[in-house]
Enzyme design. Structure first.
Site, PDB file in Angstrom:
ATOM      1  N   ALA A 200      26.258 -20.624  -8.790  1.00 47.36           N
ATOM      2  CA  ALA A 200      26.810 -21.554  -9.857  1.00 47.36           C
ATOM      3  C   ALA A 200      27.032 -23.005  -8.540  1.00 47.36           C
ATOM      4  O   ALA A 200      27.464 -22.529  -7.460  1.00 47.36           O
ATOM      5  CB  ALA A 200      27.248 -21.481 -10.550  1.00 47.36           C
ATOM      6  N   ASP A 201      26.358 -23.922  -8.746  1.00 48.65           N
ATOM      7  CA  ASP A 201      26.145 -25.609  -8.083  1.00 48.65           C
ATOM      8  C   ASP A 201      27.369 -25.755  -9.505  1.00 48.65           C
ATOM      9  O   ASP A 201      27.579 -25.212 -10.232  1.00 48.65           O
ATOM     10  CB  ASP A 201      25.562 -25.850  -7.596  1.00 48.65           C
ATOM     11  CG  ASP A 201      24.260 -26.190  -8.730  1.00 48.65           C
ATOM     12  OD1 ASP A 201      24.443 -25.906  -9.387  1.00 48.65           O
ATOM     13  OD2 ASP A 201      23.064 -26.924  -8.191  1.00 48.65           O
ATOM     14  N   SER A 202      27.865 -27.296  -9.167  1.00 44.60           N
ATOM     15  CA  SER A 202      28.911 -28.380  -9.710  1.00 44.60           C
ATOM     16  C   SER A 202      27.771 -28.452 -11.102  1.00 44.60           C
ATOM     17  O   SER A 202      28.662 -28.398 -12.534  1.00 44.60           O
ATOM     18  CB  SER A 202      28.762 -29.038  -9.297  1.00 44.60           C
ATOM     19  OG  SER A 202      28.097 -30.206  -8.811  1.00 44.60           O
TER      20      SER A 202
END
Length: 137
Positions: A88-90
């Site tokens: 997951a990224d931001s």
């Protein structure tokens, strides 16, 4: 004597305001006695147990995270899984939080959402916010 069913036990110790805090994914025990020579004074210790998120909440959060990140069915998402380790990224994290808000009927403040890094942290925050919501209702 009370028994607490535990499916996963992971203990860590840290110092906080002259108290030793032991945590796992199910409960937290805080000895309330004085610290003498680096050890808790067991003669006067009282223990406080604070329950973490319900297993159903953790399971639901795991399912939502799997769906949002489009993980395969055989991918394992555990309470201590970090969103970043799951890929997951931001932006993904923001989308996860938004889905959790919709699913549980809560509102997560931006400052709280930035502190969520694991499934367990998300589930604990949800339990806290749902409890707070029920108290005001």
């Amino acid at each position: 004597m009370a028994a607490v069913p535990v499916t996963c036990v992971r203990l860590t110790t840290s110092m906080h305001n002259n108290q030793i805090v032991r945590k796992n994914s199910t409960f937290m025990i805080v000895p309330m006695g004085r610290i003498e020579r680096g050890f808790p004074c067991l003669r006067s210790s009282r223990f406080q147990i604070a329950c973490a998120a319900k297993p159903e909440t953790v399971t639901k959060v795991c399912e939502i995270v799997k769906t949002q990140l489009a993980l395969s069915a055989d991918s394992e998402v555990a309470p201590d899984s970090k969103f970043s380790a799951l890929g997951a990224d931001s932006l993904d994290t923001v989308e996860i939080v938004m889905t959790l808000e919709e699913e549980f009927g809560i509102s997560v403040e931006e400052e709280n959402s930035q502190n969520i890094t694991t499934v367990q942290e998300a589930a604990d925050l949800i339990e806290k916010l749902v409890e707070k919501k029920n108290e005001t209702a």
